[in-house]
Design a protein around this motif. Structure first.
Motif, PDB file in Angstrom:
ATOM      1  N   ALA A   1      53.918  67.058   5.659  1.00 16.62           N
ATOM      2  CA  ALA A   1      53.407  65.752   5.816  1.00 16.62           C
ATOM      3  C   ALA A   1      54.172  64.295   7.088  1.00 16.62           C
ATOM      4  N   ARG A   2      54.147  64.424   8.106  1.00 18.47           N
ATOM      5  CA  ARG A   2      55.272  64.032   8.931  1.00 18.47           C
ATOM      6  C   ARG A   2      54.659  62.979   8.848  1.00 18.47           C
ATOM      7  N   ASP A   3      53.781  61.999   9.283  1.00 17.35           N
ATOM      8  CA  ASP A   3      52.869  60.931   9.372  1.00 17.35           C
ATOM      9  C   ASP A   3      54.506  60.032   8.423  1.00 17.35           C
ATOM     10  N   ASP A   4      54.811  60.664   6.422  1.00 14.01           N
ATOM     11  CA  ASP A   4      54.694  59.949   5.714  1.00 14.01           C
ATOM     12  C   ASP A   4      56.922  60.035   5.848  1.00 14.01           C
ATOM     13  N   ALA A   5      57.033  60.985   6.892  1.00 13.56           N
ATOM     14  CA  ALA A   5      58.867  60.756   7.062  1.00 13.56           C
ATOM     15  C   ALA A   5      58.501  60.083   8.207  1.00 13.56           C
ATOM     16  N   TRP A   6      58.023  59.589   9.045  1.00 14.06           N
ATOM     17  CA  TRP A   6      58.111  58.966  10.382  1.00 14.06           C
ATOM     18  C   TRP A   6      58.040  57.295   9.512  1.00 14.06           C
ATOM     19  N   ARG A   7      57.160  57.548   8.957  1.00  7.38           N
ATOM     20  CA  ARG A   7      56.890  56.214   8.491  1.00  7.38           C
ATOM     21  C   ARG A   7      58.368  55.769   7.702  1.00  7.38           C
ATOM     22  N   THR A   8      58.623  56.343   6.544  1.00  8.25           N
ATOM     23  CA  THR A   8      60.409  56.259   6.260  1.00  8.25           C
ATOM     24  C   THR A   8      61.073  55.455   7.142  1.00  8.25           C
ATOM     25  N   LEU A   9      61.004  56.781   8.199  1.00  7.16           N
ATOM     26  CA  LEU A   9      62.246  56.280   9.324  1.00  7.16           C
ATOM     27  C   LEU A   9      61.921  55.276   9.960  1.00  7.16           C
ATOM     28  N   SER A  10      61.034  54.979   9.704  1.00  9.41           N
ATOM     29  CA  SER A  10      60.832  53.247  10.994  1.00  9.41           C
ATOM     30  C   SER A  10      60.574  52.222  10.005  1.00  9.41           C
ATOM     31  N   GLU A  11      61.391  52.512   8.711  1.00  8.07           N
ATOM     32  CA  GLU A  11      61.461  50.949   8.173  1.00  8.07           C
ATOM     33  C   GLU A  11      62.585  50.530   8.229  1.00  8.07           C
ATOM     34  N   CYS A  12      63.750  51.104   8.890  1.00 10.71           N
ATOM     35  CA  CYS A  12      65.408  51.112   9.741  1.00 10.71           C
ATOM     36  C   CYS A  12      64.712  51.646  11.378  1.00 10.71           C
ATOM     37  N   PRO A  13      65.283  50.125  11.688  1.00 14.46           N
ATOM     38  CA  PRO A  13      65.352  50.170  13.091  1.00 14.46           C
ATOM     39  C   PRO A  13      66.774  51.443  13.654  1.00 14.46           C
ATOM     40  N   LEU A  14      67.763  51.333  12.973  1.00 14.93           N
ATOM     41  CA  LEU A  14      68.666  52.071  12.917  1.00 14.93           C
ATOM     42  C   LEU A  14      69.488  52.285  12.388  1.00 14.93           C
ATOM     43  N   ALA A  15      69.054  53.823  12.339  1.00 12.42           N
ATOM     44  CA  ALA A  15      69.778  54.211  10.834  1.00 12.42           C
ATOM     45  C   ALA A  15      70.814  55.098  10.398  1.00 12.42           C
ATOM     46  N   LEU A  16      71.674  55.710   9.603  1.00 10.94           N
ATOM     47  CA  LEU A  16      72.783  56.630   9.882  1.00 10.94           C
ATOM     48  C   LEU A  16      72.024  57.838   9.293  1.00 10.94           C
TER      49      LEU A  16
END
Length: 381
Positions: A4-19
């Motif tokens: 479910a790669r779209d779910d992964a991208w959606r989660t990541l997109s919540e933080c513009p710069l993530a550690l």
């Protein structure tokens, strides 16, 4: 990511710069653009130094001004003017792959089309016989397996085999370059090798260019095609729209690339201390541009998570941007256009074979499907 790669991208997109584990992930479009447009601060060369490649990976593993020189030398050989004359031959190669599938009614699209066609294109471009396809697939898979090891230090049997295959590829390319040097030819490799001073490439630089083409030009197109056909199989309305109007193919290629950049992580390393997204990053900080999230910016793309073949302006950055924008983008687009066009001429109706689940190989530096089992026709027919 695997299913479910779209779910992964959606989660990541919540933080513009993530550690993340290996440094920082730039997911916001503005931050990604800042990273990719400023090579003096965000170095590609420093990011690729960690690979410890025995040959210079021309031109991606360099920063300006060296990168600028390589780009100037190589750009003409990958221009539309050079690529266009190959279209008829490359189209026939697609037809030869697709027609047997239409006849038998099923396939693994990765193994039978997406995984072999880009290799054939490489062989055609470099003036090599197509009967070397399976050998190059073997070499490519072994070398990419090494780069996907994620920094593991254990020298297991698979890694040893990978190194042996990489050595075989290195020797083959070394001998090929010796044969082609000084011999006129229509293929891209012969033309590159016969550039005169002061722009002539050394043997080492030429081998690095070939290695990079194998590493960056084969799996990326394979992965993009696999993702694109998977999305169309899972979105029958869009699939029928495309099959019913093949003039939409170029727009479809761009839209499917927007949603699934095959090389979604572009690594950089800071060359000096800098501030980004409110964070102070010391010199030597690794930061990767996450293209799949940057391509889903709602301010640039209305209804960004869905397929739309009629976007008035598709400003995706799946080929990167700035000085390191993909050298082979014209060729990649042509390959994808030809596959989508000739496939849908012959196989307008298809679906994912029941009982199979396409999975992304993960973790890995690129993203793509391990397999994509398709059945021709309507699932309810």
């Amino acid at each position: 990511m695997p299913e479910a790669r779209d779910d992964a991208w959606r989660t990541l997109s919540e933080c513009p710069l993530a550690l993340v584990d290996d440094g920082y992930a730039a997911t916001g479009r503005d931050i990604v653009e800042t990273v990719l447009k400023n090579p003096s601060i965000f170095s590609s060369q420093k990011a690729f130094d960690v690979l410890g490649s025995p040959v210079p990976l021309v031109p991606i593993a360099f920063d300006p001004p060296e990168q600028t020189r390589y780009r100037r030398i190589l750009q003409p050989f990958f221009s539309p003017r050079v690529i266009k004359p190959l279209e008829d031959e490359l189209r026939q190669q697609v037809i030869d792959l697709v027609e047997p599938i239409a006849a038998k009614g099923q396939c693994d699209f990765i193994a039978e089309v997406a995984g072999v066609y880009p290799v054939q294109v490489f062989l055609t471009l470099f003036g090599l016989p197509l009967d070397m396809r399976d050998q190059f697939v073997e070499w490519k898979n072994a070398v990419l397996g090494l780069t996907a090891a994620g920094g593991a230090t254990a020298v297991d049997e698979a890694a040893q085999e990978g190194m042996q295959k990489a050595a075989e590829l290195f020797m083959y390319l070394s001998e090929l370059i010796q044969k082609r040097r000084g011999v006129p030819g229509d293929d891209v490799l012969s033309q590159v090798l016969n550039i005169g001073p002061p722009d002539a490439l050394s043997d080492e630089e030429a081998i690095g260019l070939c290695f990079l083409f194998v590493l960056a030009g084969l799996d990326t197109v394979m992965d993009a095609l696999g993702f694109g056909i998977q999305r169309l199989a899972q979105n029958p309305d869009r699939r029928r729209e495309l099959a019913g109007d093949l003039s939409l193919v170029p727009a479809a290629t761009e839209e499917l690339l927007r949603l699934d950049p095959p090389a979604p992580f572009l690594p950089r390393v800071t060359a000096e201390e800098t501030t980004l997204g409110g964070q102070t990053l010391p010199e030597g900080t690794r930061i990767s541009g996450y293209l799949a999230t940057a391509n889903r910016d709602e301010e640039l793309f209305k209804d960004a998570w869905n397929i739309d073949f009629h976007r008035p302006e598709n400003r995706h950055i799946s080929f990167g941007m700035g000085v390191h924008r993909c050298l082979g983008s014209h060729l990649a687009r042509l390959e994808m256009n030809l596959v989508y066009e000739e496939w849908h001429k012959r196989i307008p109706e298809y679906h994912i074979t029941p009982g199979t689940t396409p999975r992304v190989h993960w973790p890995r530096g690129t993203t793509g499907l391990d397999s994509l089992h398709l059945t021709v026709g309507n699932p309810g027919a």
